[in-house]
Scaffold this active site. Structure first.
Site, PDB file in Angstrom:
ATOM      1  N   ASP A   1       0.631  -0.958   0.525  1.00  0.00           N
ATOM      2  CA  ASP A   1      -0.100   0.010   0.285  1.00  0.00           C
ATOM      3  C   ASP A   1       0.699   0.680  -0.124  1.00  0.00           C
ATOM      4  O   ASP A   1       1.764   0.802   0.631  1.00  0.00           O
ATOM      5  CB  ASP A   1      -0.914  -0.079   0.774  1.00  0.00           C
ATOM      6  CG  ASP A   1      -0.018   0.129   2.150  1.00  0.00           C
ATOM      7  OD1 ASP A   1       0.690   1.156   3.048  1.00  0.00           O
ATOM      8  OD2 ASP A   1       0.385  -0.923   2.875  1.00  0.00           O
TER       9      ASP A   1
ATOM     10  N   ASP B   1       1.270   4.536   2.015  1.00  0.00           N
ATOM     11  CA  ASP B   1       1.311   4.748   3.908  1.00  0.00           C
ATOM     12  C   ASP B   1       0.045   6.144   3.903  1.00  0.00           C
ATOM     13  O   ASP B   1      -0.107   6.876   2.320  1.00  0.00           O
ATOM     14  CB  ASP B   1       2.078   4.870   3.853  1.00  0.00           C
ATOM     15  CG  ASP B   1       1.830   5.606   5.820  1.00  0.00           C
ATOM     16  OD1 ASP B   1       1.744   3.406   5.955  1.00  0.00           O
ATOM     17  OD2 ASP B   1       2.117   6.224   6.546  1.00  0.00           O
TER      18      ASP B   1
END
Length: 275
Positions: free
Chosen positions: A215, A217
């Site tokens: 991902d 952040d």
């Protein structure tokens, strides 16, 4: 299930500390219960064959994922691996990215670490005199080179270098925290890389992180921020590929260590006897 007998031949030469997707990647598995001065490891250690090498696997969070990052028995996990003969450790984990250049699905092998945890037991040397272990370069240089080379040979363009900041968890970062971490020039963020790395150094083990980006952040992009569902989805999409790379690295790791790691404790008076 067996217990490792005292004074026996080394059961494994390479250790893997991993999570979901790594519970069944070894052949001819024997599970071993290891007693340590720091309690039991996260689960019984699985020992088996991988790429022609004897490998010991510890599920970092336990097989039922019962240990959150700040409760993992890190000291017991590393001690158990060394007591079984392990001298080189691979540490795959899911991480977030602090730069848009490293999107989900990226494999990174950082060369630096920044500790932002609090309250974790992060040394074996608590009594009997100070032991100051060099940690300027926290990861094994030979292990890192092997990992990057093996990943790139498999057509996974691994990122060589970067800084992993380790936060306490188990919550994800706020946008302000994420933006601050990024402003320091740090590139990856996780919850489990410390104190694993420093405990490995205190046991004179080679430790190599393998960071799979799941991902961007919270402060790097707009939207809802990081969610657990997103992390698990991206990790699940890439875990087969990561297992294959781990096997390639295991096969390529040198049988004899030619790096600074075995000698890091030379000349030091240790307050305990290492296994």
């Amino acid at each position: 299930m067996s217990t490792q007998p005292s004074g026996s031949e080394p059961a494994a030469e390479i250790g893997v500390i991993g999570g979901s997707g790594f519970y069944s990647f070894l052949d001819d598995i024997e599970e071993v219960r290891v007693q340590t001065p720091y309690g039991p490891p996260s689960d019984p250690v699985a020992i088996g064959e991988l790429a022609g090498r004897r490998v010991a696997f510890v599920p970092r969070h336990g097989r039922d994922h019962r240990f959150p990052p700040h409760k993992i028995p890190y000291r017991a996990n590393l001690w158990a691996l060394r007591s079984l003969g392990v001298r080189q450790v691979l540490a795959p984990s899911a991480v977030g990215s602090l730069t848009p250049d490293l999107g989900p699905g990226t494999l990174a092998v950082p060369d630096q670490l920044a500790d932002r945890t609090a309250g974790r037991e992060q040394t074996y040397y608590e009594a009997g005199g100070a032991v100051h272990v060099s940690f300027s370069d926290p990861y094994c240089p030979a292990g890192r080179r092997t990992a990057v080379s093996a990943a790139r040979a498999s057509d996974w363009d691994a990122v060589d270098g970067g800084t992993l900041v380790v936060i306490e968890g188990p919550r994800f970062s706020t946008r302000a925290e994420s933006q601050w971490f990024a402003s320091q020039g740090w590139t990856l963020i996780g919850m489990t890389g410390h104190p694993e790395a420093v405990l490995a150094r205190e046991l004179a083990l080679c430790y190599t992180p393998l960071c799979l980006v799941t991902d961007l952040d919270a402060g790097i992009e707009e939207g809802e921020g990081v969610t657990m569902d997103e992390v698990l989805r991206v990790f699940g999409e890439n875990v087969g590929r990561l297992r294959a790379v781990v096997a390639d690295i295991v096969k390529a790791l040198p049988a004899e260590r030619d790096c600074p790691c075995p000698n890091v404790l030379d000349g030091m008076k240790l307050p305990l006897e290492l296994p």
